[in-house]
Design a protein around this motif. Structure first.
Motif, PDB file in Angstrom:
ATOM      1  N   SER A 160     -28.865 -52.006 -70.706  1.00  0.00           N
ATOM      2  CA  SER A 160     -28.908 -50.854 -69.810  1.00  0.00           C
ATOM      3  C   SER A 160     -27.891 -49.828 -70.316  1.00  0.00           C
ATOM      4  CB  SER A 160     -28.546 -51.262 -68.389  1.00  0.00           C
ATOM      5  OG  SER A 160     -27.168 -51.613 -68.323  1.00  0.00           O
ATOM      6  N   ILE A 161     -27.886 -48.626 -69.758  1.00  0.00           N
ATOM      7  CA  ILE A 161     -26.912 -47.603 -70.134  1.00  0.00           C
ATOM      8  C   ILE A 161     -25.496 -48.089 -69.839  1.00  0.00           C
ATOM      9  CG2 ILE A 161     -27.119 -46.407 -67.896  1.00  0.00           C
ATOM     10  CD1 ILE A 161     -26.528 -44.588 -71.234  1.00  0.00           C
ATOM     11  N   ALA A 162     -25.318 -48.855 -68.771  1.00  0.00           N
ATOM     12  CA  ALA A 162     -23.998 -49.396 -68.434  1.00  0.00           C
ATOM     13  C   ALA A 162     -23.559 -50.431 -69.470  1.00  0.00           C
ATOM     14  CB  ALA A 162     -24.020 -50.024 -67.040  1.00  0.00           C
ATOM     15  N   ASP A 163     -24.525 -51.218 -69.965  1.00  0.00           N
ATOM     16  CA  ASP A 163     -24.211 -52.194 -71.019  1.00  0.00           C
ATOM     17  C   ASP A 163     -23.729 -51.481 -72.278  1.00  0.00           C
ATOM     18  OD1 ASP A 163     -25.001 -54.345 -69.415  1.00  0.00           O
ATOM     19  OD2 ASP A 163     -27.088 -54.218 -70.109  1.00  0.00           O
ATOM     20  N   ILE A 164     -24.359 -50.352 -72.575  1.00  0.00           N
ATOM     21  CA  ILE A 164     -23.982 -49.575 -73.773  1.00  0.00           C
ATOM     22  C   ILE A 164     -22.554 -49.052 -73.634  1.00  0.00           C
ATOM     23  CG2 ILE A 164     -24.487 -47.483 -75.121  1.00  0.00           C
ATOM     24  CD1 ILE A 164     -26.528 -49.766 -75.471  1.00  0.00           C
ATOM     25  N   LEU A 165     -22.223 -48.524 -72.450  1.00  0.00           N
ATOM     26  CA  LEU A 165     -20.881 -47.980 -72.239  1.00  0.00           C
ATOM     27  C   LEU A 165     -19.813 -49.064 -72.301  1.00  0.00           C
ATOM     28  CD1 LEU A 165     -21.535 -45.372 -69.392  1.00  0.00           C
ATOM     29  CD2 LEU A 165     -21.218 -44.943 -71.828  1.00  0.00           C
ATOM     30  N   ALA A 166     -20.202 -50.321 -72.106  1.00  0.00           N
ATOM     31  CA  ALA A 166     -19.253 -51.436 -72.169  1.00  0.00           C
ATOM     32  C   ALA A 166     -19.081 -51.961 -73.599  1.00  0.00           C
ATOM     33  CB  ALA A 166     -19.699 -52.557 -71.249  1.00  0.00           C
ATOM     34  N   LEU A 167     -19.933 -51.486 -74.522  1.00  0.00           N
ATOM     35  CA  LEU A 167     -19.830 -51.924 -75.916  1.00  0.00           C
ATOM     36  C   LEU A 167     -18.630 -51.296 -76.595  1.00  0.00           C
ATOM     37  CD1 LEU A 167     -23.520 -51.622 -77.201  1.00  0.00           C
ATOM     38  CD2 LEU A 167     -22.336 -53.719 -76.509  1.00  0.00           C
ATOM     39  N   THR A 168     -18.075 -51.992 -77.577  1.00  0.00           N
ATOM     40  CA  THR A 168     -17.034 -51.373 -78.414  1.00  0.00           C
ATOM     41  C   THR A 168     -17.729 -50.478 -79.442  1.00  0.00           C
ATOM     42  OG1 THR A 168     -17.059 -53.146 -80.055  1.00  0.00           O
ATOM     43  CG2 THR A 168     -15.535 -53.389 -78.184  1.00  0.00           C
ATOM     44  N   VAL A 169     -16.964 -49.607 -80.047  1.00  0.00           N
ATOM     45  CA  VAL A 169     -17.495 -48.729 -81.102  1.00  0.00           C
ATOM     46  C   VAL A 169     -18.158 -49.568 -82.185  1.00  0.00           C
ATOM     47  CG1 VAL A 169     -16.827 -47.147 -82.960  1.00  0.00           C
ATOM     48  CG2 VAL A 169     -15.850 -46.863 -80.665  1.00  0.00           C
ATOM     49  N   GLU A 170     -17.488 -50.636 -82.582  1.00  0.00           N
ATOM     50  CA  GLU A 170     -17.982 -51.523 -83.641  1.00  0.00           C
ATOM     51  C   GLU A 170     -19.334 -52.121 -83.269  1.00  0.00           C
ATOM     52  OE1 GLU A 170     -15.529 -54.463 -86.523  1.00  0.00           O
ATOM     53  OE2 GLU A 170     -15.397 -54.907 -84.388  1.00  0.00           O
ATOM     54  N   THR A 229     -20.559 -50.215 -62.266  1.00  0.00           N
ATOM     55  CA  THR A 229     -21.257 -49.607 -63.417  1.00  0.00           C
ATOM     56  C   THR A 229     -21.494 -48.112 -63.242  1.00  0.00           C
ATOM     57  OG1 THR A 229     -23.446 -50.066 -62.468  1.00  0.00           O
ATOM     58  CG2 THR A 229     -22.467 -51.775 -63.893  1.00  0.00           C
ATOM     59  N   ARG A 230     -21.379 -47.619 -61.987  1.00  0.00           N
ATOM     60  CA  ARG A 230     -21.505 -46.196 -61.640  1.00  0.00           C
ATOM     61  C   ARG A 230     -22.956 -45.728 -61.425  1.00  0.00           C
ATOM     62  NH1 ARG A 230     -17.184 -42.547 -64.901  1.00  0.00           N
ATOM     63  NH2 ARG A 230     -15.321 -43.774 -64.552  1.00  0.00           N
ATOM     64  N   TYR A 231     -23.948 -46.551 -61.805  1.00  0.00           N
ATOM     65  CA  TYR A 231     -25.344 -46.094 -61.798  1.00  0.00           C
ATOM     66  C   TYR A 231     -26.176 -46.682 -60.662  1.00  0.00           C
ATOM     67  CZ  TYR A 231     -24.703 -44.061 -66.454  1.00  0.00           C
ATOM     68  OH  TYR A 231     -24.293 -43.302 -67.496  1.00  0.00           O
ATOM     69  N   LYS A 232     -27.285 -45.974 -60.343  1.00  0.00           N
ATOM     70  CA  LYS A 232     -28.287 -46.480 -59.400  1.00  0.00           C
ATOM     71  C   LYS A 232     -28.963 -47.723 -59.995  1.00  0.00           C
ATOM     72  CE  LYS A 232     -29.656 -41.961 -57.504  1.00  0.00           C
ATOM     73  NZ  LYS A 232     -30.716 -40.930 -57.516  1.00  0.00           N
ATOM     74  N   GLN A 233     -29.517 -48.550 -59.123  1.00  0.00           N
ATOM     75  CA  GLN A 233     -30.153 -49.785 -59.573  1.00  0.00           C
ATOM     76  C   GLN A 233     -31.331 -49.502 -60.501  1.00  0.00           C
ATOM     77  OE1 GLN A 233     -28.832 -52.759 -59.081  1.00  0.00           O
ATOM     78  NE2 GLN A 233     -30.416 -53.645 -60.395  1.00  0.00           N
ATOM     79  N   GLU A 234     -32.136 -48.466 -60.187  1.00  0.00           N
ATOM     80  CA  GLU A 234     -33.311 -48.186 -61.014  1.00  0.00           C
ATOM     81  C   GLU A 234     -32.909 -47.762 -62.433  1.00  0.00           C
ATOM     82  OE1 GLU A 234     -35.432 -44.369 -60.093  1.00  0.00           O
ATOM     83  OE2 GLU A 234     -34.022 -44.312 -58.395  1.00  0.00           O
ATOM     84  N   VAL A 235     -31.740 -47.144 -62.560  1.00  0.00           N
ATOM     85  CA  VAL A 235     -31.251 -46.768 -63.899  1.00  0.00           C
ATOM     86  C   VAL A 235     -30.800 -48.018 -64.645  1.00  0.00           C
ATOM     87  CG1 VAL A 235     -29.565 -45.388 -65.167  1.00  0.00           C
ATOM     88  CG2 VAL A 235     -30.522 -44.514 -63.031  1.00  0.00           C
ATOM     89  N   LEU A 236     -30.132 -48.924 -63.939  1.00  0.00           N
ATOM     90  CA  LEU A 236     -29.638 -50.152 -64.572  1.00  0.00           C
ATOM     91  C   LEU A 236     -30.784 -51.064 -65.016  1.00  0.00           C
ATOM     92  CD1 LEU A 236     -26.689 -50.999 -62.128  1.00  0.00           C
ATOM     93  CD2 LEU A 236     -26.516 -50.010 -64.426  1.00  0.00           C
ATOM     94  N   GLU A 237     -31.937 -50.910 -64.363  1.00  0.00           N
ATOM     95  CA  GLU A 237     -33.096 -51.735 -64.723  1.00  0.00           C
ATOM     96  C   GLU A 237     -33.824 -51.188 -65.942  1.00  0.00           C
ATOM     97  OE1 GLU A 237     -35.311 -51.864 -61.127  1.00  0.00           O
ATOM     98  OE2 GLU A 237     -33.967 -53.305 -60.146  1.00  0.00           O
ATOM     99  N   ALA A 238     -33.552 -49.922 -66.307  1.00  0.00           N
ATOM    100  CA  ALA A 238     -34.190 -49.312 -67.478  1.00  0.00           C
ATOM    101  C   ALA A 238     -33.400 -49.703 -68.726  1.00  0.00           C
ATOM    102  CB  ALA A 238     -34.214 -47.792 -67.316  1.00  0.00           C
TER     103      ALA A 238
END
Length: 755
Positions: free
Chosen positions: A596-606, A581-590
């Motif tokens: 999380s921000i990583a979940d957002i980056l995995a989303l499609t545009v739609e 995911t590229r991020y620190k654990q504390e960022v992934l928990e936010a």
């Protein structure tokens, strides 16, 4: 053993897919853009074949080869060695030509060395890359480069004020300090006040050790005149820095034909050797079709064994529609489609059989007239005992398939399944999007006018194969330029519009970006997404950047770890700390709404559009991407993974958010990589640009797009010397009455399909 069997393929968006591809047949894999075609054919079949082949080599050789990760698939059976023929440009540099890359020039050199008069040496001296043959003035390049001092220097400034007008020579840069800290100059003295000796020292001093340098001068450094340092750094070496500062290099450096060899690259002795009055450089300046009668006219028994295979190679290039190229044409100037066809010809003449040829959209850059020829080449490769797998959207390529696999039903997460397997007639009667698109009736755009109030007048244009050509295009309309590859379409538009500031060229060249750049960074909203997360969670904004404080400490925000092993290939694996995911654990928990921000980056545009419905800036950029058909791409997708067509549509999306008006948009084959059902999506964007007061000009071969034109300009009738004429300019319907137009022939067939 009659099929390549793939079981449990899950690469990218493939949904545990199981499929069989018949051997020794021509299989076309179709489906919407982003459906998973490339994931199956390239990322699974080709990658596994190349990975397994690489493993048979020694560790030393493996280290030199491209590394392929094992694809996410349970099993592949009966897999032959794969030959991948993609659309990557042949690249190379100024010393790489059509002749050298195709190995044809080696035969040409041999011919001149055997029967050319007077005898000047063996075949190696006819190489412009050989010191014994090259022109000494230009070192075999055919051109010389000069540094324009009026661009490089600002004579009204001193060294302290930034007199060297180039980014990497700023006063506080390490290169700038090589002059300011030398102790040789008054750093506050303006260049215009330098004496002749001071200017000579500043510009032309050979690398030398300073006798009594100031204390801040690096101990081991030598002083070098600016001209020498600049030439070494930005002219002699084709390095990363030259690419990084390319615009400034082009501003400072002037290029002109070598005065000694007149662009022929070779020295006078080699050029004195002739066959039937022609030297080797004059021969390589002929178009492919012009070389054929010259070679056929040679009467020499001892050259017959050279000429026969040489003619075979040249006739193949001529047949496949590359008759307008010259053997001296630099490979850096070739399009992806031209590069792909040269690769195809090389394989056609190969004695190897029982391979699987994997070909990526061979129709790209080809007029329907030329597609018939490339189809025959691919069938010939099959008939030599090979299996051929083609990823393709073009109806004229799909119809020659022995077997068709359709991937879908949609794109991205809505794709990845086999929706059809079978023959072409069975596909036509299927309920798939591809089957429906292939049976759809097409008509020319209704109610097209020929009466426009304002025009762009392109007058007396002479460039390449165009000689004193004039044409006019309507403003605030959709104009489509047609004609076979090499007819002069691009030359006409570039000559007419490249110097206009209101013209925006949207091509398929990659955007200059690193692996750390993604869809959001290019659309200039990643900063807004980070702000959104920062406000919602209370963490600093910089924590949501994998290039800054938020980066996983184990992989430094790359998501993967690369281990370099002595005498073994580099080994890459997903970072075990951040899980890629590229991020620190504390960022992934936010998280915001469970993401999380990583979940957002995995989303499609739609998928992301609904999440950011209250964020106006982010929403507008996402909707622009969706409107160009890129709804299936993920927000975090690296820009270096995009196809040429996707790059073009991302560039268009950026402009759609800026609400530009009174501009001229020029697109080079915008339908590249698009399924027939996705073309209306792009067409709607062109209409939107026109409604906002812009003009849209397309260089295009796609027949569906031609039917939607307000104005058509057909250039031809052939390519190279057989082209360069305006065959027709006007509303599309009257083009059908132009007998010498091959475009008219195919367009008539398209709008009146045979029963």
């Amino acid at each position: 053993m009659t099929h390549i069997r793939i079981r449990g393929a899950r690469q990218n968006n493939l949904k545990n897919l199981t499929v069989s591809i018949p051997k020794h047949q021509l299989t076309v894999v179709t489906g919407r853009s982003g459906s998973g075609k490339s994931s199956l054919v390239f990322s699974t079949v080709a990658a596994e074949s190349e990975r397994l082949l690489n493993e048979t080599y020694s560790s030393y050789i493996q280290h030199q080869l491209t590394q392929y990760d094992k694809p996410d698939v349970d099993q592949i059976e009966n897999l032959p060695v794969a030959m991948v023929i993609n659309q990557k440009r042949l690249g190379g540099n100024s010393r790489s030509t059509v002749g050298t890359i195709s190995d044809i020039y080696a035969s040409v050199r041999l011919l001149w060395s055997r029967i050319g008069e007077p005898f000047v040496g063996y075949s190696d001296v006819f190489s412009f890359n050989n010191p014994n043959g090259m022109c000494e003035t230009c070192q075999g390049l055919g051109y010389v480069e000069d540094i324009d001092l009026n661009e490089l220097l600002d004579y009204e400034k001193s060294l302290n004020e930034g007199a060297i007008n180039f980014p990497s020579f700023k006063p506080d840069s390490w290169r700038g300090k090589r002059y300011r800290y030398s102790g040789l100059f008054d750093n506050d003295k303006k260049l215009k006040d330098y004496t002749e000796d001071e200017m000579h020292t500043f510009l032309y001093t050979e690398p030398t050790t300073l006798k009594n340098p100031p204390s801040n001068w690096p101990r081991t450094a030598k002083f070098e005149g600016l001209i020498h340092r600049f030439r070494r750094s930005f002219l002699i070496n084709d390095n990363f820095e030259k690419k990084r500062f390319l615009k400034d290099v082009q501003r400072v450096v002037t290029t002109h034909q070598c005065p000694t060899c007149k662009g022929q690259r070779l020295n006078a002795k080699v050029l004195s050797c002739k066959i039937n009055g022609m030297n080797i450089a004059e021969f390589t300046a002929l178009t492919i079709e012009e070389t054929l009668p010259f070679l056929k006219a040679i009467r020499s028994e001892k050259a017959a064994f050279i000429i026969k295979p040489l003619l075979k190679q040249l006739e193949a290039l001529n047949y496949i529609g590359l008759n307008y190229l010259t053997l001296g044409r630099e490979t850096t100037t070739l399009s992806g489609g031209e590069s792909q066809r040269i690769k195809l010809i090389r394989h056609l003449n190969s004695p190897l059989t029982d391979l699987v040829y994997i070909i990526d959209e061979p129709s790209v850059g080809l007029h329907p007239e030329d597609i018939e020829k490339i189809n025959q080449i691919m069938l010939n490769i099959r008939d030599k005992g090979n299996s051929v797998i083609i990823v393709e959207h073009d109806p004229d390529v799909i119809k020659i398939a022995d077997h068709i696999i359709d991937i879908g039903p949609g794109a991205g997460k809505n794709g990845g399944e086999v929706t059809f397997e079978g023959t072409y007639p069975a596909l036509l009667s299927s309920s798939t999007d591809t089957g429906k698109a292939l049976t759809r009736c097409h008509q020319l755009k209704p109610n097209v006018s020929s009466d426009y109030d304002h025009w762009f007048k392109l007058e007396n244009i002479t460039r390449n194969n165009l000689h004193n050509v004039s044409v006019q295009l309507p403003k605030q309309a959709l104009s489509v330029l047609t004609g076979v590859a090499g007819s002069g379409k691009s030359s006409l538009i570039k000559a007419g519009f490249e110097h206009r500031r209101d013209t925006i060229f949207i091509d398929q060249k990659p955007v200059h970006a690193s692996q750390r750049s993604n869809l959001l960074t290019y659309m200039d909203v990643f900063d807004d997404v980070r702000t959104f997360f920062s406000k919602a969670t209370g963490l600093k904004k910089s924590m949501f950047s994998y290039n800054s404080e938020g980066a996983c400490l184990n992989c430094n925000g790359k998501g993967v770890l690369k281990t370099e092993l002595a005498f073994m290939p580099d080994f890459s694996q997903v970072c075990e700390v951040c899980g890629g995911t590229r991020y620190k654990q504390e960022v992934l928990e936010a998280k915001v709404d469970g993401n999380s921000i990583a979940d957002i980056l995995a989303l499609t545009v739609e998928e992301a559009i609904d999440l950011f419905k209250n964020e106006e800036t982010i929403l507008s950029r996402l909707k622009a991407l969706q409107s160009t058909g890129l709804y299936y791409m993920t927000l975090g997708q690296s820009l270096d993974t995009l196809s040429g067509g996707e790059i073009q549509r991302v560039k268009l999306s950026r402009y759609l958010t800026e609400k530009v008006t009174q501009k001229i948009f020029v697109f080079d084959e915008p339908t590249t990589g698009l399924h027939e059902d996705d073309i209306p999506i792009l067409q709607a964007r062109f209409e939107q640009l026109i409604a906002e007061g812009n003009t849209v000009i397309l260089i295009e071969h796609n027949l569906t797009m031609m039917t939607q034109a307000d104005w058509i300009v057909d250039v031809g009738p052939g390519a190279g010397t057989k082209g360069g004429h305006i065959l027709y300019s006007g509303p599309p319907n009257a083009l059908l009455d132009v007998p010498e137009s091959v475009t008219a022939k195919h367009l008539a067939r398209y709008i009146k399909p045979t029963e």
